[in-house]
Design a protein around this motif. Structure first.
Motif, PDB file in Angstrom:
ATOM      1  N   LYS A   1       0.832  -1.213   0.000  1.00  0.00           N
ATOM      2  CA  LYS A   1       0.000   0.000   0.000  1.00  0.00           C
ATOM      3  C   LYS A   1       0.860   1.254   0.000  1.00  0.00           C
ATOM      4  O   LYS A   1       0.537   2.242  -0.659  1.00  0.00           O
ATOM      5  CB  LYS A   1      -0.909   0.019   1.235  1.00  0.00           C
ATOM      6  CG  LYS A   1      -2.061  -0.961   1.193  1.00  0.00           C
ATOM      7  CD  LYS A   1      -3.116  -0.608   2.221  1.00  0.00           C
ATOM      8  CE  LYS A   1      -2.556  -0.560   3.618  1.00  0.00           C
ATOM      9  NZ  LYS A   1      -3.601  -0.264   4.636  1.00  0.00           N
ATOM     10  N   LEU A   2       1.957   1.202   0.742  1.00  0.00           N
ATOM     11  CA  LEU A   2       2.807   2.371   0.913  1.00  0.00           C
ATOM     12  C   LEU A   2       3.441   2.827  -0.390  1.00  0.00           C
ATOM     13  O   LEU A   2       3.649   4.025  -0.616  1.00  0.00           O
ATOM     14  CB  LEU A   2       3.899   2.044   1.940  1.00  0.00           C
ATOM     15  CG  LEU A   2       4.685   3.205   2.545  1.00  0.00           C
ATOM     16  CD1 LEU A   2       3.805   4.036   3.450  1.00  0.00           C
ATOM     17  CD2 LEU A   2       5.865   2.656   3.354  1.00  0.00           C
ATOM     18  N   ILE A   3       3.761   1.884  -1.261  1.00  0.00           N
ATOM     19  CA  ILE A   3       4.512   2.237  -2.470  1.00  0.00           C
ATOM     20  C   ILE A   3       3.606   2.424  -3.686  1.00  0.00           C
ATOM     21  O   ILE A   3       4.097   2.526  -4.813  1.00  0.00           O
ATOM     22  CB  ILE A   3       5.578   1.163  -2.777  1.00  0.00           C
ATOM     23  CG1 ILE A   3       4.923  -0.184  -3.120  1.00  0.00           C
ATOM     24  CG2 ILE A   3       6.546   1.027  -1.625  1.00  0.00           C
ATOM     25  CD1 ILE A   3       5.925  -1.249  -3.518  1.00  0.00           C
ATOM     26  N   GLN A   4       2.302   2.515  -3.474  1.00  0.00           N
ATOM     27  CA  GLN A   4       1.382   2.644  -4.604  1.00  0.00           C
ATOM     28  C   GLN A   4       1.364   4.040  -5.209  1.00  0.00           C
ATOM     29  O   GLN A   4       1.416   4.208  -6.414  1.00  0.00           O
ATOM     30  CB  GLN A   4      -0.039   2.252  -4.177  1.00  0.00           C
ATOM     31  CG  GLN A   4      -0.241   0.755  -4.080  1.00  0.00           C
ATOM     32  CD  GLN A   4      -1.652   0.401  -3.636  1.00  0.00           C
ATOM     33  OE1 GLN A   4      -2.419   1.284  -3.253  1.00  0.00           O
ATOM     34  NE2 GLN A   4      -1.996  -0.870  -3.687  1.00  0.00           N
ATOM     35  N   ASP A   5       1.278   5.059  -4.368  1.00  0.00           N
ATOM     36  CA  ASP A   5       1.004   6.418  -4.840  1.00  0.00           C
ATOM     37  C   ASP A   5       2.234   7.318  -4.723  1.00  0.00           C
ATOM     38  O   ASP A   5       2.739   7.540  -3.624  1.00  0.00           O
ATOM     39  CB  ASP A   5      -0.162   7.032  -4.055  1.00  0.00           C
ATOM     40  CG  ASP A   5      -1.424   6.187  -4.166  1.00  0.00           C
ATOM     41  OD1 ASP A   5      -1.680   5.697  -5.275  1.00  0.00           O
ATOM     42  OD2 ASP A   5      -2.119   6.031  -3.155  1.00  0.00           O
ATOM     43  N   ASP A   6       2.674   7.839  -5.844  1.00  0.00           N
ATOM     44  CA  ASP A   6       3.727   8.850  -5.864  1.00  0.00           C
ATOM     45  C   ASP A   6       4.954   8.420  -5.056  1.00  0.00           C
ATOM     46  O   ASP A   6       5.546   9.206  -4.320  1.00  0.00           O
ATOM     47  CB  ASP A   6       3.182  10.187  -5.329  1.00  0.00           C
ATOM     48  CG  ASP A   6       4.097  11.361  -5.693  1.00  0.00           C
ATOM     49  OD1 ASP A   6       4.752  11.289  -6.756  1.00  0.00           O
ATOM     50  OD2 ASP A   6       4.153  12.322  -4.911  1.00  0.00           O
ATOM     51  N   PHE A   7       5.326   7.173  -5.179  1.00  0.00           N
ATOM     52  CA  PHE A   7       6.453   6.636  -4.424  1.00  0.00           C
ATOM     53  C   PHE A   7       7.755   7.017  -5.106  1.00  0.00           C
ATOM     54  O   PHE A   7       7.918   6.853  -6.311  1.00  0.00           O
ATOM     55  CB  PHE A   7       6.320   5.119  -4.321  1.00  0.00           C
ATOM     56  CG  PHE A   7       7.416   4.454  -3.535  1.00  0.00           C
ATOM     57  CD1 PHE A   7       7.628   4.771  -2.205  1.00  0.00           C
ATOM     58  CD2 PHE A   7       8.230   3.498  -4.133  1.00  0.00           C
ATOM     59  CE1 PHE A   7       8.633   4.153  -1.480  1.00  0.00           C
ATOM     60  CE2 PHE A   7       9.229   2.867  -3.418  1.00  0.00           C
ATOM     61  CZ  PHE A   7       9.435   3.194  -2.091  1.00  0.00           C
ATOM     62  N   LYS A   8       8.715   7.517  -4.318  1.00  0.00           N
ATOM     63  CA  LYS A   8       9.984   8.009  -4.858  1.00  0.00           C
ATOM     64  C   LYS A   8      11.110   6.980  -4.784  1.00  0.00           C
ATOM     65  O   LYS A   8      12.249   7.281  -5.126  1.00  0.00           O
ATOM     66  CB  LYS A   8      10.415   9.275  -4.103  1.00  0.00           C
ATOM     67  CG  LYS A   8       9.367  10.376  -4.076  1.00  0.00           C
ATOM     68  CD  LYS A   8       9.046  10.892  -5.467  1.00  0.00           C
ATOM     69  CE  LYS A   8       8.082  12.080  -5.404  1.00  0.00           C
ATOM     70  NZ  LYS A   8       7.664  12.521  -6.751  1.00  0.00           N
ATOM     71  N   GLY A   9      10.807   5.779  -4.295  1.00  0.00           N
ATOM     72  CA  GLY A   9      11.812   4.718  -4.297  1.00  0.00           C
ATOM     73  C   GLY A   9      12.491   4.464  -2.971  1.00  0.00           C
ATOM     74  O   GLY A   9      13.206   3.477  -2.817  1.00  0.00           O
ATOM     75  N   LYS A  10      12.287   5.342  -1.979  1.00  0.00           N
ATOM     76  CA  LYS A  10      12.944   5.192  -0.675  1.00  0.00           C
ATOM     77  C   LYS A  10      11.901   4.943   0.402  1.00  0.00           C
ATOM     78  O   LYS A  10      10.850   5.577   0.426  1.00  0.00           O
ATOM     79  CB  LYS A  10      13.750   6.445  -0.320  1.00  0.00           C
ATOM     80  CG  LYS A  10      14.862   6.778  -1.290  1.00  0.00           C
ATOM     81  CD  LYS A  10      15.590   8.055  -0.843  1.00  0.00           C
ATOM     82  CE  LYS A  10      16.730   8.402  -1.798  1.00  0.00           C
ATOM     83  NZ  LYS A  10      16.237   8.769  -3.151  1.00  0.00           N
TER      84      LYS A  10
END
Length: 370
Positions: A193-202
Protein backbone atom coordinates in the motif's frame (compact mmCIF):
# COMPACT_ATOMS: atom_id res chain seq x y z
CA UNK A 1 -5.20 -15.42 11.99
CA UNK A 2 -6.00 -12.73 14.55
CA UNK A 3 -4.90 -13.83 18.00
CA UNK A 4 -6.58 -11.37 20.37
CA UNK A 5 -7.13 -7.71 21.14
CA UNK A 6 -4.63 -4.96 21.91
CA UNK A 7 -4.09 -3.27 25.27
CA UNK A 8 -6.00 -0.03 24.43
CA UNK A 9 -9.26 -2.01 24.09
CA UNK A 10 -8.93 -3.56 27.54
CA UNK A 11 -8.13 -0.16 29.07
CA UNK A 12 -11.17 1.32 27.33
CA UNK A 13 -13.37 -1.52 28.55
CA UNK A 14 -12.38 -0.98 32.19
CA UNK A 15 -12.73 2.80 31.81
CA UNK A 16 -16.19 2.60 30.22
CA UNK A 17 -17.40 0.25 32.93
CA UNK A 18 -16.09 2.57 35.67
CA UNK A 19 -17.69 5.65 34.11
CA UNK A 20 -21.05 3.88 33.72
CA UNK A 21 -20.95 2.90 37.39
CA UNK A 22 -20.14 6.49 38.34
CA UNK A 23 -23.20 7.88 36.54
CA UNK A 24 -25.54 5.21 37.92
CA UNK A 25 -25.77 2.77 35.01
CA UNK A 26 -25.95 -0.96 35.83
CA UNK A 27 -22.82 -3.14 35.78
CA UNK A 28 -22.36 -5.74 33.08
CA UNK A 29 -19.48 -8.21 32.90
CA UNK A 30 -18.55 -7.02 29.42
CA UNK A 31 -18.39 -3.83 27.35
CA UNK A 32 -18.89 -3.46 23.62
CA UNK A 33 -15.95 -1.32 22.50
CA UNK A 34 -16.29 0.69 19.31
CA UNK A 35 -13.25 0.85 17.04
CA UNK A 36 -12.50 4.31 15.56
CA UNK A 37 -13.26 4.57 11.84
CA UNK A 38 -14.61 1.03 11.71
CA UNK A 39 -18.19 -0.20 11.77
CA UNK A 40 -17.75 -2.86 14.40
CA UNK A 41 -17.72 -3.42 18.12
CA UNK A 42 -15.57 -5.82 20.12
CA UNK A 43 -16.75 -7.53 23.28
CA UNK A 44 -14.33 -6.90 26.15
CA UNK A 45 -14.71 -8.83 29.40
CA UNK A 46 -14.84 -6.78 32.63
CA UNK A 47 -13.69 -8.32 35.89
CA UNK A 48 -15.31 -5.97 38.41
CA UNK A 49 -16.36 -2.41 39.16
CA UNK A 50 -17.09 -0.43 42.33
CA UNK A 51 -17.52 3.02 43.86
CA UNK A 52 -14.78 4.71 45.92
CA UNK A 53 -14.31 7.86 48.03
CA UNK A 54 -17.90 8.52 49.07
CA UNK A 55 -19.11 7.46 45.63
CA UNK A 56 -17.20 10.31 43.93
CA UNK A 57 -14.91 7.89 42.11
CA UNK A 58 -15.41 4.54 40.41
CA UNK A 59 -12.90 1.76 39.84
CA UNK A 60 -13.12 -0.58 36.85
CA UNK A 61 -10.90 -3.66 36.51
CA UNK A 62 -10.12 -5.79 33.49
CA UNK A 63 -7.42 -8.29 32.52
CA UNK A 64 -5.83 -7.91 29.11
CA UNK A 65 -6.10 -10.93 26.85
CA UNK A 66 -3.94 -10.37 23.82
CA UNK A 67 -3.93 -14.05 22.96
CA UNK A 68 -0.15 -13.99 22.47
CA UNK A 69 1.84 -16.34 24.69
CA UNK A 70 5.00 -14.24 24.53
CA UNK A 71 3.25 -10.89 24.99
CA UNK A 72 4.23 -9.18 28.23
CA UNK A 73 0.73 -7.66 28.55
CA UNK A 74 -1.05 -11.04 28.36
CA UNK A 75 -3.22 -11.26 31.53
CA UNK A 76 -2.08 -7.78 32.62
CA UNK A 77 -4.31 -6.46 35.42
CA UNK A 78 -5.76 -3.05 34.54
CA UNK A 79 -7.36 -0.57 36.94
CA UNK A 80 -9.10 2.59 35.77
CA UNK A 81 -10.36 5.18 38.24
CA UNK A 82 -12.98 7.60 36.90
CA UNK A 83 -14.10 10.87 38.48
CA UNK A 84 -16.07 13.83 37.16
CA UNK A 85 -15.05 17.47 37.39
CA UNK A 86 -17.62 20.20 36.86
CA UNK A 87 -16.65 22.62 34.09
CA UNK A 88 -15.99 26.03 35.59
CA UNK A 89 -18.40 28.80 34.64
CA UNK A 90 -15.32 30.99 34.16
CA UNK A 91 -14.06 28.62 31.48
CA UNK A 92 -17.13 26.95 29.96
CA UNK A 93 -15.43 26.05 26.68
CA UNK A 94 -13.06 23.14 26.99
CA UNK A 95 -12.46 20.79 24.09
CA UNK A 96 -10.46 18.18 25.99
CA UNK A 97 -13.23 16.48 27.98
CA UNK A 98 -11.04 13.59 29.14
CA UNK A 99 -7.92 14.05 31.26
CA UNK A 100 -5.90 10.83 30.96
CA UNK A 101 -3.65 10.38 34.01
CA UNK A 102 -0.70 8.00 34.30
CA UNK A 103 -1.14 6.12 37.57
CA UNK A 104 1.19 3.59 39.17
CA UNK A 105 2.77 1.19 36.70
CA UNK A 106 1.95 3.24 33.59
CA UNK A 107 4.91 4.55 31.58
CA UNK A 108 5.65 8.24 31.21
CA UNK A 109 8.07 10.08 28.94
CA UNK A 110 11.18 10.81 30.96
CA UNK A 111 11.75 14.26 29.46
CA UNK A 112 8.19 15.61 29.72
CA UNK A 113 6.47 13.37 32.32
CA UNK A 114 3.62 12.91 29.83
CA UNK A 115 1.79 9.61 29.78
CA UNK A 116 3.12 7.31 27.05
CA UNK A 117 -0.03 6.49 25.10
CA UNK A 118 -0.54 6.02 21.38
CA UNK A 119 -2.94 8.13 19.32
CA UNK A 120 -4.96 5.01 18.59
CA UNK A 121 -5.38 4.35 22.33
CA UNK A 122 -6.58 7.94 22.86
CA UNK A 123 -9.04 7.63 19.99
CA UNK A 124 -10.45 4.40 21.43
CA UNK A 125 -10.98 6.07 24.81
CA UNK A 126 -12.70 9.11 23.31
CA UNK A 127 -14.85 6.97 21.02
CA UNK A 128 -16.17 4.93 23.96
CA UNK A 129 -16.38 7.45 26.81
CA UNK A 130 -17.58 10.79 25.43
CA UNK A 131 -21.19 9.65 25.04
CA UNK A 132 -21.43 8.81 28.77
CA UNK A 133 -19.85 11.97 30.26
CA UNK A 134 -22.67 14.12 31.66
CA UNK A 135 -23.11 17.56 30.11
CA UNK A 136 -21.21 20.24 31.99
CA UNK A 137 -18.51 17.86 33.26
CA UNK A 138 -15.05 16.67 32.29
CA UNK A 139 -13.73 13.21 33.04
CA UNK A 140 -10.55 12.53 34.99
CA UNK A 141 -9.37 9.03 34.10
CA UNK A 142 -6.45 7.53 36.03
CA UNK A 143 -5.00 4.35 34.56
CA UNK A 144 -3.09 1.95 36.81
CA UNK A 145 -1.18 -1.23 36.02
CA UNK A 146 -0.50 -2.77 39.48
CA UNK A 147 2.31 -4.94 38.12
CA UNK A 148 3.40 -2.52 35.39
CA UNK A 149 6.61 -1.20 36.91
CA UNK A 150 7.93 -4.72 37.49
CA UNK A 151 7.00 -5.89 33.99
CA UNK A 152 8.57 -2.80 32.40
CA UNK A 153 11.97 -4.00 33.61
CA UNK A 154 11.65 -6.82 31.07
CA UNK A 155 11.17 -4.39 28.18
CA UNK A 156 13.34 -1.86 26.35
CA UNK A 157 11.20 1.07 27.55
CA UNK A 158 14.09 2.83 29.30
CA UNK A 159 16.02 2.63 26.04
CA UNK A 160 13.35 4.86 24.52
CA UNK A 161 13.06 7.32 27.39
CA UNK A 162 9.97 5.75 28.95
CA UNK A 163 10.05 5.23 32.71
CA UNK A 164 7.76 4.14 35.52
CA UNK A 165 5.92 1.33 33.80
CA UNK A 166 4.36 0.00 30.63
CA UNK A 167 3.33 2.10 27.64
CA UNK A 168 -0.25 2.06 26.38
CA UNK A 169 0.61 1.52 22.76
CA UNK A 170 -0.97 -0.18 19.81
CA UNK A 171 -2.14 1.02 16.44
CA UNK A 172 -4.94 -1.47 15.77
CA UNK A 173 -7.61 -3.43 17.61
CA UNK A 174 -6.22 -6.86 16.84
CA UNK A 175 -2.91 -8.22 18.08
CA UNK A 176 -0.35 -10.18 16.12
CA UNK A 177 2.73 -11.99 17.29
CA UNK A 178 5.83 -10.24 15.97
CA UNK A 179 7.22 -13.72 15.37
CA UNK A 180 4.18 -15.07 13.51
CA UNK A 181 3.75 -15.50 9.75
CA UNK A 182 0.54 -13.45 10.00
CA UNK A 183 2.58 -10.46 11.15
CA UNK A 184 4.86 -10.87 8.14
CA UNK A 185 1.91 -10.96 5.75
CA UNK A 186 0.46 -7.82 7.33
CA UNK A 187 3.79 -6.01 6.91
CA UNK A 188 4.01 -7.09 3.25
CA UNK A 189 0.49 -5.82 2.68
CA UNK A 190 1.31 -2.47 4.32
CA UNK A 191 4.45 -2.13 2.20
CA UNK A 192 2.44 -2.78 -0.96
CA UNK A 193 0.00 0.00 0.00
CA UNK A 194 2.81 2.37 0.91
CA UNK A 195 4.51 2.24 -2.47
CA UNK A 196 1.38 2.64 -4.60
CA UNK A 197 1.00 6.42 -4.84
CA UNK A 198 3.73 8.85 -5.86
CA UNK A 199 6.45 6.64 -4.42
CA UNK A 200 9.98 8.01 -4.86
CA UNK A 201 11.81 4.72 -4.30
CA UNK A 202 12.94 5.19 -0.67
CA UNK A 203 11.31 3.73 2.43
CA UNK A 204 12.20 3.63 6.13
CA UNK A 205 11.83 0.35 8.05
CA UNK A 206 11.41 0.80 11.82
CA UNK A 207 11.00 -1.99 14.34
CA UNK A 208 8.10 -1.67 16.77
CA UNK A 209 6.09 1.20 18.24
CA UNK A 210 9.00 2.91 19.99
CA UNK A 211 11.09 3.09 16.82
CA UNK A 212 8.05 4.42 14.95
CA UNK A 213 7.49 7.06 17.60
CA UNK A 214 11.09 8.27 17.38
CA UNK A 215 11.04 8.36 13.57
CA UNK A 216 7.85 10.41 13.67
CA UNK A 217 9.42 12.81 16.18
CA UNK A 218 12.08 13.57 13.56
CA UNK A 219 9.36 14.38 10.99
CA UNK A 220 11.12 12.19 8.45
CA UNK A 221 9.98 13.24 5.00
CA UNK A 222 9.98 9.66 3.72
CA UNK A 223 7.44 6.82 3.80
CA UNK A 224 7.78 4.89 7.08
CA UNK A 225 6.62 1.36 7.76
CA UNK A 226 6.61 -0.32 11.15
CA UNK A 227 7.87 -3.86 10.80
CA UNK A 228 8.14 -6.66 13.30
CA UNK A 229 10.96 -9.13 13.52
CA UNK A 230 10.77 -10.50 9.96
CA UNK A 231 13.42 -8.09 8.72
CA UNK A 232 15.11 -10.40 6.22
CA UNK A 233 11.96 -11.56 4.38
CA UNK A 234 10.69 -7.97 4.25
CA UNK A 235 13.97 -6.78 2.74
CA UNK A 236 13.57 -9.45 0.07
CA UNK A 237 9.95 -8.41 -0.46
CA UNK A 238 11.06 -4.79 -0.89
CA UNK A 239 13.57 -5.85 -3.56
CA UNK A 240 10.87 -7.84 -5.35
CA UNK A 241 8.67 -4.73 -5.31
CA UNK A 242 11.53 -2.73 -6.91
CA UNK A 243 12.15 -0.46 -3.93
CA UNK A 244 15.38 1.45 -4.59
CA UNK A 245 16.48 2.18 -1.01
CA UNK A 246 15.53 0.72 2.37
CA UNK A 247 16.69 2.69 5.40
CA UNK A 248 16.88 0.52 8.51
CA UNK A 249 16.25 2.83 11.45
CA UNK A 250 16.53 1.17 14.82
CA UNK A 251 17.93 0.62 18.27
CA UNK A 252 21.41 -0.89 18.40
CA UNK A 253 20.17 -3.79 20.55
CA UNK A 254 17.93 -4.98 17.72
CA UNK A 255 19.81 -4.14 14.53
CA UNK A 256 23.07 -5.71 15.73
CA UNK A 257 21.53 -9.12 15.03
CA UNK A 258 21.64 -8.41 11.31
CA UNK A 259 25.42 -8.02 11.55
CA UNK A 260 25.53 -11.61 12.77
CA UNK A 261 23.33 -12.94 10.00
CA UNK A 262 20.19 -13.21 12.18
CA UNK A 263 17.33 -11.89 10.04
CA UNK A 264 14.39 -12.95 12.18
CA UNK A 265 15.16 -10.88 15.26
CA UNK A 266 12.65 -12.03 17.89
CA UNK A 267 14.55 -12.65 21.15
CA UNK A 268 12.75 -15.93 21.73
CA UNK A 269 14.07 -17.30 18.45
CA UNK A 270 17.63 -15.97 18.44
CA UNK A 271 19.72 -13.57 20.48
CA UNK A 272 23.50 -13.61 20.05
CA UNK A 273 23.95 -9.84 20.49
CA UNK A 274 26.90 -10.01 22.87
CA UNK A 275 28.51 -12.78 20.82
CA UNK A 276 28.25 -10.65 17.67
CA UNK A 277 29.78 -7.66 19.45
CA UNK A 278 32.63 -9.84 20.76
CA UNK A 279 33.32 -10.96 17.17
CA UNK A 280 33.42 -7.35 15.99
CA UNK A 281 35.65 -6.42 18.95
CA UNK A 282 38.11 -9.14 17.94
CA UNK A 283 38.15 -7.74 14.39
CA UNK A 284 38.89 -4.29 15.80
CA UNK A 285 41.70 -5.83 17.90
CA UNK A 286 40.39 -4.62 21.26
CA UNK A 287 42.55 -5.73 24.22
CA UNK A 288 41.82 -9.27 25.37
CA UNK A 289 40.82 -8.16 28.88
CA UNK A 290 38.11 -5.90 27.42
CA UNK A 291 36.83 -8.68 25.15
CA UNK A 292 36.62 -11.07 28.12
CA UNK A 293 34.63 -8.50 30.11
CA UNK A 294 32.31 -7.96 27.15
CA UNK A 295 31.57 -11.69 26.95
CA UNK A 296 30.18 -11.66 30.51
CA UNK A 297 27.75 -8.77 30.05
CA UNK A 298 24.00 -9.15 29.55
CA UNK A 299 23.05 -6.08 27.50
CA UNK A 300 24.49 -4.28 24.52
CA UNK A 301 24.12 -0.94 26.29
CA UNK A 302 26.33 -2.16 29.16
CA UNK A 303 28.86 -3.30 26.58
CA UNK A 304 28.84 0.09 24.87
CA UNK A 305 29.39 1.88 28.19
CA UNK A 306 32.27 -0.45 29.05
CA UNK A 307 34.05 0.21 25.75
CA UNK A 308 33.41 3.96 25.98
CA UNK A 309 34.99 4.05 29.41
CA UNK A 310 38.02 2.31 27.99
CA UNK A 311 38.31 4.42 24.82
CA UNK A 312 35.44 6.51 23.42
CA UNK A 313 36.90 6.90 19.94
CA UNK A 314 37.47 3.15 19.78
CA UNK A 315 33.85 2.57 20.80
CA UNK A 316 32.63 4.84 18.02
CA UNK A 317 34.84 3.04 15.53
CA UNK A 318 33.53 -0.32 16.66
CA UNK A 319 29.88 0.72 16.32
CA UNK A 320 30.63 2.39 13.01
CA UNK A 321 31.96 -0.97 11.85
CA UNK A 322 28.77 -2.53 13.20
CA UNK A 323 26.68 -0.16 11.07
CA UNK A 324 28.65 -1.02 7.93
CA UNK A 325 28.41 -4.74 8.67
CA UNK A 326 24.63 -4.48 9.02
CA UNK A 327 24.44 -2.97 5.54
CA UNK A 328 26.79 -5.54 3.99
CA UNK A 329 25.18 -8.61 5.59
CA UNK A 330 21.68 -7.36 4.74
CA UNK A 331 22.62 -6.79 1.10
CA UNK A 332 24.20 -10.24 0.92
CA UNK A 333 21.09 -11.80 2.50
CA UNK A 334 18.76 -10.27 -0.10
CA UNK A 335 21.03 -11.27 -2.98
CA UNK A 336 20.95 -14.84 -1.73
CA UNK A 337 17.36 -14.95 -2.97
CA UNK A 338 17.36 -12.61 -5.96
CA UNK A 339 19.84 -10.46 -7.83
CA UNK A 340 19.27 -6.83 -6.90
CA UNK A 341 21.15 -3.56 -6.51
CA UNK A 342 18.66 -2.26 -3.91
CA UNK A 343 20.52 0.01 -1.50
CA UNK A 344 20.28 -0.85 2.21
CA UNK A 345 21.21 1.91 4.64
CA UNK A 346 21.50 1.69 8.44
CA UNK A 347 20.94 4.47 10.97
CA UNK A 348 21.25 3.50 14.63
CA UNK A 349 20.19 5.22 17.85
CA UNK A 350 21.16 4.49 21.46
CA UNK A 351 19.13 4.03 24.65
CA UNK A 352 18.84 7.82 25.05
CA UNK A 353 17.01 7.95 21.69
CA UNK A 354 19.96 9.78 20.17
CA UNK A 355 21.16 8.90 16.67
CA UNK A 356 24.75 7.80 17.10
CA UNK A 357 25.95 5.83 14.08
CA UNK A 358 25.22 5.16 10.44
CA UNK A 359 26.68 2.91 7.78
CA UNK A 360 28.35 4.13 4.63
CA UNK A 361 24.96 4.28 2.91
CA UNK A 362 23.15 5.53 6.00
CA UNK A 363 25.30 8.66 6.11
CA UNK A 364 23.55 9.85 2.96
CA UNK A 365 20.19 9.94 4.77
CA UNK A 366 21.07 11.35 8.20
CA UNK A 367 19.74 14.74 7.06
CA UNK A 368 16.21 13.26 6.90
CA UNK A 369 16.35 12.65 10.67
CA UNK A 370 17.01 16.17 11.89
Amino acid sequence: MKKGFSLPLWVAGAARSALKKLVGLPFENYELIKIPNEKKEIKIEIHSVGLLKDDSHALGISFAKSGLELDITQNLEIWTIASLEKISSNNPVKTNHINIIAGSGVGIKEKTSEICISNFAKEVLYENLLDIIPEGFNLNLEIIFPNGEFLAERTSNKSFGIVGGLSIIGTSAETYSSASPQQLEEAKFNLAKLIQDDFKGKVVFVIGENGLNLANNYNVNLPIIKIGNWIGPLLVDAAIKKVKTVILFGYHGKLIKLAGGIFHTHNHLADGRIEILVYLAVREKLPLEIIVKLSHLNTLEDALLLIERFNKSLADRLFQNLSNTIEKRSFAYVNRYLKTDMEIASIIFDRKRKIRWSGNHGKNYISYFQ
